[in-house]
Write an enzyme that holds these catalytic residues in place. Structure first.
Site, PDB file in Angstrom:
ATOM      1  N   LEU A 247       0.680  -1.084  -0.038  1.00  0.00           N
ATOM      2  CA  LEU A 247       0.358  -0.144  -0.037  1.00  0.00           C
ATOM      3  C   LEU A 247       1.001   1.005  -0.034  1.00  0.00           C
ATOM      4  O   LEU A 247       1.582   1.454   0.948  1.00  0.00           O
ATOM      5  CB  LEU A 247      -0.822   0.004   1.258  1.00  0.00           C
ATOM      6  CG  LEU A 247      -2.308  -0.832   1.542  1.00  0.00           C
ATOM      7  CD1 LEU A 247      -2.513  -1.086   2.135  1.00  0.00           C
ATOM      8  CD2 LEU A 247      -2.901  -0.865   0.113  1.00  0.00           C
ATOM      9  N   GLU A 248       0.919   2.438  -1.062  1.00  0.00           N
ATOM     10  CA  GLU A 248       1.842   2.748  -1.261  1.00  0.00           C
ATOM     11  C   GLU A 248       1.372   4.568  -0.982  1.00  0.00           C
ATOM     12  O   GLU A 248       1.238   5.869  -1.399  1.00  0.00           O
ATOM     13  CB  GLU A 248       2.624   2.916  -2.988  1.00  0.00           C
ATOM     14  CG  GLU A 248       2.975   1.946  -2.582  1.00  0.00           C
ATOM     15  CD  GLU A 248       3.860   1.941  -4.127  1.00  0.00           C
ATOM     16  OE1 GLU A 248       3.853   2.654  -4.654  1.00  0.00           O
ATOM     17  OE2 GLU A 248       3.882   0.837  -4.540  1.00  0.00           O
ATOM     18  N   HIS A 249      -0.012   4.779  -0.623  1.00  0.00           N
ATOM     19  CA  HIS A 249      -1.226   5.986  -0.123  1.00  0.00           C
ATOM     20  C   HIS A 249      -1.257   5.963   1.331  1.00  0.00           C
ATOM     21  O   HIS A 249      -1.823   6.567   1.584  1.00  0.00           O
ATOM     22  CB  HIS A 249      -1.793   5.844  -1.241  1.00  0.00           C
ATOM     23  CG  HIS A 249      -2.196   5.718  -2.768  1.00  0.00           C
ATOM     24  ND1 HIS A 249      -1.473   6.186  -3.410  1.00  0.00           N
ATOM     25  CD2 HIS A 249      -2.256   4.489  -3.236  1.00  0.00           C
ATOM     26  CE1 HIS A 249      -1.523   6.482  -4.809  1.00  0.00           C
ATOM     27  NE2 HIS A 249      -2.423   5.211  -4.448  1.00  0.00           N
TER      28      HIS A 249
END
Length: 346
Positions: free
Chosen positions: A171-173
């Site tokens: 998860l990059e947010h």
């Protein structure tokens, strides 16, 4: 991770939401029972089952469930050099925290069963196949008890439906360590130590133990398989010696990995994440030789750059690449070098 699909690609085929919710409801019952009584965990099928099936030194590769102009690759065609295959990616639903998987028709499978059979074949060959959540475009929000439960139940439902060995968190947010820890503990409670659980944070996410990603890793270290930090698409970062290092060098890999190695994670839970080819990332590509040098530096104290760790970490897990498709695009230049080297580490 770049999960941009090629323009004009056929739309993905979605599982009916009612089926996803029904599966999640069944999993919720199992998880609730497991958490309350300790029962309901899957039993390993033998001495080599579960996390024991992941080699001491392992190679992780992401496999595209989409076409982005690299190579359309069947799961069955992923080379034997890879030990953990992360299927990229699960999709979010309208329910916060819930995920589902939609096999992209562009891959050419005649049925979902054909895909499931290829998962089983890779597992029969000793590989772990897991579902990855996130990527550059994927955004699954787990930030309260309800969404944590939805993530747990839907992940378990996918594991049951497709036979996945576990889950990868990419998860990059932004994440909430408190509730994602709760979700992962629920998954582990239902699966036991057969769970293969990986993470792929960005470099900024692993600079300090105060970051949410680092907290998640430390919170779940009792059952965490490996953190493969993405040492690319990054600006300059601090190493464990307080010096600034630029991406694209052996020092960037070793000095940044040292932070995790010296801040609470076991060496077996640390891996080096790199692009398989210059096309696979916007920046930070390093040659396969640079990857093997970094592995040697951290495990044996040889082939280092200017940064030399104060001690070695013989149990370092290994390396990860984005992706098996980009590796195929470059004629398997990455896996044919890094794979044998990882497996030959002492």
């Amino acid at each position: 991770m770049d999960n941009t699909r090629t323009a004009g690609a056929p739309p993905t085929r979605r599982r009916p939401l009612t089926l996803a919710l029904a599966s999640g409801a069944l999993a919720a019952v199992l998880v609730t029972t497991a958490l309350a009584t300790g029962a309901g965990a899957r039993e390993p099928s033998g001495p080599a089952a579960g996390t024991q099936a992941v080699p001491r030194h392992a190679v992780t590769g992401y496999w595209h469930n989409f076409d982005n102009g690299s190579v359309i690759q069947r799961l069955a065609d992923v080379p034997d050099d890879f030990d953990i295959i992360a299927v990229a990616f699960a999709d979010s639903t309208t329910v916060p925290g819930e995920i589902e998987f939609n096999l992209d028709p562009v891959l050419g499978y005649t049925s979902e069963q054909e895909f499931k059979d290829e998962i089983a074949a890779q597992q029969a060959a000793g590989k772990s196949v897991i579902i990855s959540v996130g990527g550059e475009l994927g955004n699954v929000t787990v930030n309260d008890p309800a969404s944590a439960q939805a993530f747990t139940t839907s992940t378990l439902a996918l594991m049951d439906e497709y036979g996945f060995d576990g889950v990868d968190i990419d998860l990059e947010h932004g994440i909430n360590a408190t509730y994602l820890t709760q979700a992962m503990e629920g998954i582990h409670a239902a699966t036991g130590d057969s769970l293969v659980y990986t993470m792929a944070p960005q470099t900024i996410d692993m600079q300090s133990t105060s970051s949410q990603y680092f907290q998640l890793a430390l919170n779940t270290k009792d059952f965490l398989t490996v953190v493969n930090t993405q040492y690319y698409n990054s600006g300059t970062m601090l190493g464990c010696d307080g010096q600034v290092y630029a991406a694209g060098s052996v020092d960037f890999l070793t000095a940044l990995a040292c932070i995790q190695l010296e801040s609470g994670l076991d060496p077996s839970q640390v891996g080096l994440g790199v692009p398989a080819s210059p096309n696979a990332a916007g920046s930070g590509y390093v040659s396969p030789q640079t990857v093997t040098d970094a592995l040697d530096c951290l495990t044996q104290g040889i082939n280092c750059g200017t940064f030399v760790p104060d001690r070695t970490y013989p149990d370092l897990r290994g390396a990860m690449t984005w992706s098996t498709n980009w590796d195929a695009h470059s004629g398997y230049a990455w896996s044919s070098v890094v794979g044998p080297h990882v497996h030959a580490l002492p």
